[in-house]
Design a protein around this motif. Structure first.
Motif, PDB file in Angstrom:
ATOM      1  N   ASP A  18       3.278 -24.170 -48.053  1.00 42.40           N
ATOM      2  CA  ASP A  18       2.604 -22.901 -48.356  1.00 42.40           C
ATOM      3  C   ASP A  18       1.193 -22.895 -47.753  1.00 42.40           C
ATOM      4  O   ASP A  18       0.408 -23.815 -47.999  1.00 42.40           O
ATOM      5  CB  ASP A  18       2.517 -22.715 -49.874  1.00 42.40           C
ATOM      6  N   PRO A  19       0.859 -21.857 -46.987  1.00 41.47           N
ATOM      7  CA  PRO A  19      -0.468 -21.828 -46.339  1.00 41.47           C
ATOM      8  C   PRO A  19      -1.631 -21.775 -47.336  1.00 41.47           C
ATOM      9  O   PRO A  19      -2.704 -22.321 -47.049  1.00 41.47           O
ATOM     10  CB  PRO A  19      -0.423 -20.576 -45.462  1.00 41.47           C
ATOM     11  N   THR A  20      -1.427 -21.155 -48.477  1.00 39.71           N
ATOM     12  CA  THR A  20      -2.502 -21.109 -49.480  1.00 39.71           C
ATOM     13  C   THR A  20      -2.780 -22.502 -50.010  1.00 39.71           C
ATOM     14  O   THR A  20      -3.940 -22.913 -50.140  1.00 39.71           O
ATOM     15  CB  THR A  20      -2.132 -20.157 -50.634  1.00 39.71           C
ATOM     16  N   ILE A  35     -11.167 -24.380 -60.334  1.00 41.46           N
ATOM     17  CA  ILE A  35     -10.057 -23.486 -59.981  1.00 41.46           C
ATOM     18  C   ILE A  35     -10.606 -22.110 -59.606  1.00 41.46           C
ATOM     19  O   ILE A  35     -10.120 -21.478 -58.672  1.00 41.46           O
ATOM     20  CB  ILE A  35      -9.025 -23.413 -61.119  1.00 41.46           C
ATOM     21  N   SER A  36     -11.633 -21.687 -60.278  1.00 46.26           N
ATOM     22  CA  SER A  36     -12.250 -20.397 -59.954  1.00 46.26           C
ATOM     23  C   SER A  36     -12.780 -20.396 -58.520  1.00 46.26           C
ATOM     24  O   SER A  36     -12.588 -19.430 -57.776  1.00 46.26           O
ATOM     25  CB  SER A  36     -13.375 -20.101 -60.943  1.00 46.26           C
ATOM     26  N   GLU A  37     -13.443 -21.460 -58.122  1.00 47.70           N
ATOM     27  CA  GLU A  37     -13.951 -21.563 -56.748  1.00 47.70           C
ATOM     28  C   GLU A  37     -12.816 -21.585 -55.737  1.00 47.70           C
ATOM     29  O   GLU A  37     -12.926 -21.012 -54.652  1.00 47.70           O
ATOM     30  CB  GLU A  37     -14.795 -22.832 -56.590  1.00 47.70           C
ATOM     31  N   LEU A  38     -11.720 -22.240 -56.096  1.00 46.94           N
ATOM     32  CA  LEU A  38     -10.580 -22.312 -55.186  1.00 46.94           C
ATOM     33  C   LEU A  38      -9.863 -20.970 -55.066  1.00 46.94           C
ATOM     34  O   LEU A  38      -9.324 -20.644 -54.012  1.00 46.94           O
ATOM     35  CB  LEU A  38      -9.595 -23.392 -55.655  1.00 46.94           C
ATOM     36  N   ALA A  39      -9.874 -20.175 -56.139  1.00 48.37           N
ATOM     37  CA  ALA A  39      -9.174 -18.882 -56.135  1.00 48.37           C
ATOM     38  C   ALA A  39      -9.945 -17.809 -55.375  1.00 48.37           C
ATOM     39  O   ALA A  39      -9.349 -16.915 -54.776  1.00 48.37           O
ATOM     40  CB  ALA A  39      -8.940 -18.423 -57.577  1.00 48.37           C
ATOM     41  N   ALA A  49      -3.899 -19.128 -58.937  1.00 47.52           N
ATOM     42  CA  ALA A  49      -4.472 -20.345 -58.367  1.00 47.52           C
ATOM     43  C   ALA A  49      -3.995 -21.571 -59.136  1.00 47.52           C
ATOM     44  O   ALA A  49      -3.679 -22.610 -58.542  1.00 47.52           O
ATOM     45  CB  ALA A  49      -5.993 -20.268 -58.374  1.00 47.52           C
ATOM     46  N   SER A  50      -3.916 -21.435 -60.457  1.00 46.78           N
ATOM     47  CA  SER A  50      -3.475 -22.543 -61.298  1.00 46.78           C
ATOM     48  C   SER A  50      -2.034 -22.942 -60.975  1.00 46.78           C
ATOM     49  O   SER A  50      -1.693 -24.130 -60.977  1.00 46.78           O
ATOM     50  CB  SER A  50      -3.609 -22.174 -62.773  1.00 46.78           C
ATOM     51  N   LYS A  51      -1.188 -21.962 -60.660  1.00 49.18           N
ATOM     52  CA  LYS A  51       0.198 -22.279 -60.283  1.00 49.18           C
ATOM     53  C   LYS A  51       0.228 -23.094 -58.994  1.00 49.18           C
ATOM     54  O   LYS A  51       0.998 -24.055 -58.880  1.00 49.18           O
ATOM     55  CB  LYS A  51       1.023 -21.002 -60.119  1.00 49.18           C
ATOM     56  N   HIS A  52      -0.602 -22.714 -58.029  1.00 52.35           N
ATOM     57  CA  HIS A  52      -0.670 -23.491 -56.790  1.00 52.35           C
ATOM     58  C   HIS A  52      -1.170 -24.902 -57.068  1.00 52.35           C
ATOM     59  O   HIS A  52      -0.643 -25.881 -56.520  1.00 52.35           O
ATOM     60  CB  HIS A  52      -1.596 -22.807 -55.773  1.00 52.35           C
ATOM     61  N   LYS A  54      -0.845 -26.586 -59.803  1.00 50.99           N
ATOM     62  CA  LYS A  54       0.220 -27.346 -60.480  1.00 50.99           C
ATOM     63  C   LYS A  54       1.218 -27.916 -59.482  1.00 50.99           C
ATOM     64  O   LYS A  54       1.681 -29.052 -59.638  1.00 50.99           O
ATOM     65  CB  LYS A  54       0.932 -26.473 -61.509  1.00 50.99           C
ATOM     66  N   VAL A  55       1.549 -27.149 -58.445  1.00 47.94           N
ATOM     67  CA  VAL A  55       2.454 -27.662 -57.406  1.00 47.94           C
ATOM     68  C   VAL A  55       1.794 -28.841 -56.691  1.00 47.94           C
ATOM     69  O   VAL A  55       2.429 -29.871 -56.445  1.00 47.94           O
ATOM     70  CB  VAL A  55       2.842 -26.546 -56.401  1.00 47.94           C
ATOM     71  N   LEU A  56       0.512 -28.682 -56.358  1.00 45.73           N
ATOM     72  CA  LEU A  56      -0.215 -29.764 -55.688  1.00 45.73           C
ATOM     73  C   LEU A  56      -0.342 -30.999 -56.584  1.00 45.73           C
ATOM     74  O   LEU A  56      -0.226 -32.133 -56.106  1.00 45.73           O
ATOM     75  CB  LEU A  56      -1.593 -29.268 -55.239  1.00 45.73           C
ATOM     76  N   GLU A  57      -0.554 -30.775 -57.878  1.00 44.13           N
ATOM     77  CA  GLU A  57      -0.607 -31.894 -58.832  1.00 44.13           C
ATOM     78  C   GLU A  57       0.745 -32.598 -58.904  1.00 44.13           C
ATOM     79  O   GLU A  57       0.819 -33.826 -58.911  1.00 44.13           O
ATOM     80  CB  GLU A  57      -0.973 -31.396 -60.233  1.00 44.13           C
ATOM     81  N   GLY A  58       1.813 -31.802 -58.971  1.00 48.38           N
ATOM     82  CA  GLY A  58       3.160 -32.370 -59.045  1.00 48.38           C
ATOM     83  C   GLY A  58       3.498 -33.230 -57.836  1.00 48.38           C
ATOM     84  O   GLY A  58       4.261 -34.186 -57.944  1.00 48.38           O
TER      85      GLY A  58
END
Length: 132
Positions: A18-20, A35-39, A49-52, A54-58
């Motif tokens: 995913d490009p994001t 997360i706010s800065e990343l969003a 942003a939190s969903k993205h 979570k994928v990166l954490e996983g």
């Protein structure tokens, strides 16, 4: 040696698809962000942003820690190194193949030059690589 049949590798490539998420990782390579800065650059909600994240954490690419109500994220590059090692296998393959192709083309150029030297003046070789 990298284990090629690991769920870690699958999760890393899924996260990188995913490009994001790739852009988030790039931002995190510069240091810790909320997360706010990343969003913000993506004009997305904190939930999105939190969903993205979570994928990166996983995938083991990001570590999150909470301070009060603020969630901070850091890049965890070890899984990227595993993916890079897996890709190096194919890099070596393609480097060898491209080296072989280069040698074939050089030999073809040498043969063409020899053929041109053997022609009478004013004639040119009929076949060239661009017309094949």
């Amino acid at each position: 040696m990298v284990e090629f049949q690991t769920p870690h590798l699958d999760a890393v490539f899924h996260a990188l698809s995913d490009p994001t998420r790739r852009a988030i990782l790039h931002r995190l390579s510069e240091g810790e962000h909320t997360i706010s800065e990343l969003a913000t650059p993506f004009n997305m909600s904190l939930a999105g942003a939190s969903k993205h994240i979570k994928v990166l954490e996983g995938a083991g690419l990001v570590r999150r820690h909470v301070q009060g109500r603020t969630h901070f994220c850091q890049l965890e590059a070890a899984r990227l190194a595993e993916a890079q090692q897996w890709l190096r296998t194919y890099e070596r393959f393609w480097t060898t193949r491209l080296d072989d192709l280069e040698e074939i083309l050089r030999e073809e150029d040498r043969a063409s030059a020899r053929a041109s030297e053997q022609l009478p003046p004013g004639q040119s070789a009929k076949k060239s690589r661009s017309t094949k």
